[in-house]
Structure formats: C-alpha cells, structure tokens
Design an enzyme around this catalytic site. Sequence first.
Site, mmCIF file in Angstrom:
data_model
loop_
_atom_site.group_PDB
_atom_site.id
_atom_site.type_symbol
_atom_site.label_atom_id
_atom_site.label_comp_id
_atom_site.label_asym_id
_atom_site.label_seq_id
_atom_site.Cartn_x
_atom_site.Cartn_y
_atom_site.Cartn_z
ATOM 1 N N GLY A 174 37.701 34.014 33.501
ATOM 2 C CA GLY A 174 38.331 34.953 34.255
ATOM 3 C C GLY A 174 37.756 35.608 35.220
ATOM 4 N N CYS A 175 37.715 36.716 35.346
ATOM 5 C CA CYS A 175 37.162 37.455 36.454
ATOM 6 C C CYS A 175 35.635 37.503 36.134
ATOM 7 C CB CYS A 175 37.719 38.962 36.292
ATOM 8 S SG CYS A 175 36.820 40.204 37.309
#
Length: 180
Positions: free
Chosen positions: A11-12
Amino acid sequence: MAEEIATLGGGCFWCTEAVFDQLEGVLDVVSGYAGGRTANPSYDDICTGTTGHAEVVRVTFDPERLSYRDVLSVFFATHDPTTPNRQGADVGTQYRSTIMTHSEEQARVAREVIADLTKEGVFDAPIVTEVVPAPTFYPAEDYHQEYFARNPRAGYCQVVISPKVAKFRRAYADRLKVGV
C-alpha cells in the site's frame, strides 16, 4: 557486515516505511517505485495508475540480526494482503501487495511464508500478494522519504499511519530498535 535487501509493496509507502524504520536489524528504508513500464517515474506519474509501478520500500537489513522470513512476517502483519490493488482508502495498482525478490532463495521463502499463512488460516480471504523478481527500483522524491517521522501530525499520518505503527509496536515490542 553482510547486508540483504527486501523490496516490498504493502500500500502507501509512507506506512510501510514507518513500520520498518523501527524494526531492529533494519539498516535503511527507502520509499520508491518499482514494477512498471515508465523509467524514472514521478509521484504524479504513479498517481495516474497507468505506469504499472507500485509504491514500494527497499529495506536494507542485517541478516545476522533479522531474517528475511522475519521481514516478511512483519510485512504480512502490517498490511492487508487479501485486497487486490487496495489498502484501505488507497485504491489502484500502485497500492498492490507485492514482494519483489532479489534471489531464488527470497522467492522460495516468500512462497513458503504465503503457503504457511494460508494453511494456518491467518486471513479470512485468499492472499493476493504477488511474488516477482525485483525490477529496477526508482527512489521516490525526497519529500516522501521519512515522511511519517517528519510529519507525525499531518492528517494522513494521524488517521492511517499512527494506528498501524502502534499496532506494530505492540506486536513486536521485543524487536524494536533501541530508543523507539
């Protein structure tokens, strides 16, 4: 001292970097992009979702103090590997769960860890994490490096990263760097 590299997308990259920065045995964490078609992408390029790159971190660690299997254990404990191209509100191929391996041994260990987690029923849905050979890594812009450490009061950091880091600290209290 021997060093090993793990390239991971969960993800981020701000979230993933914030976790691994605190893990004993980790020597360096660099946020960046990998796995796509565009050479030298920018964050703006990545945000279009058309480059094929994922937001990843390149984790340099001391394998005498931290095994690759342990790195992957932290990785799977701190993101949702069952959601294709998504982590929470972050949606797109750039947020996919990926392990980009630097050797056949890393690929073997990654497949074993996924098989073990699946057999143990750790997650309620199938793991969709891709295991692929590490492609070219492009470091992200300077303002992305150590983002959480430099911006702990930013909204995204408070709402998304702080709870993830707190969960990691509770689960891995015995594996934190001194002073964390």
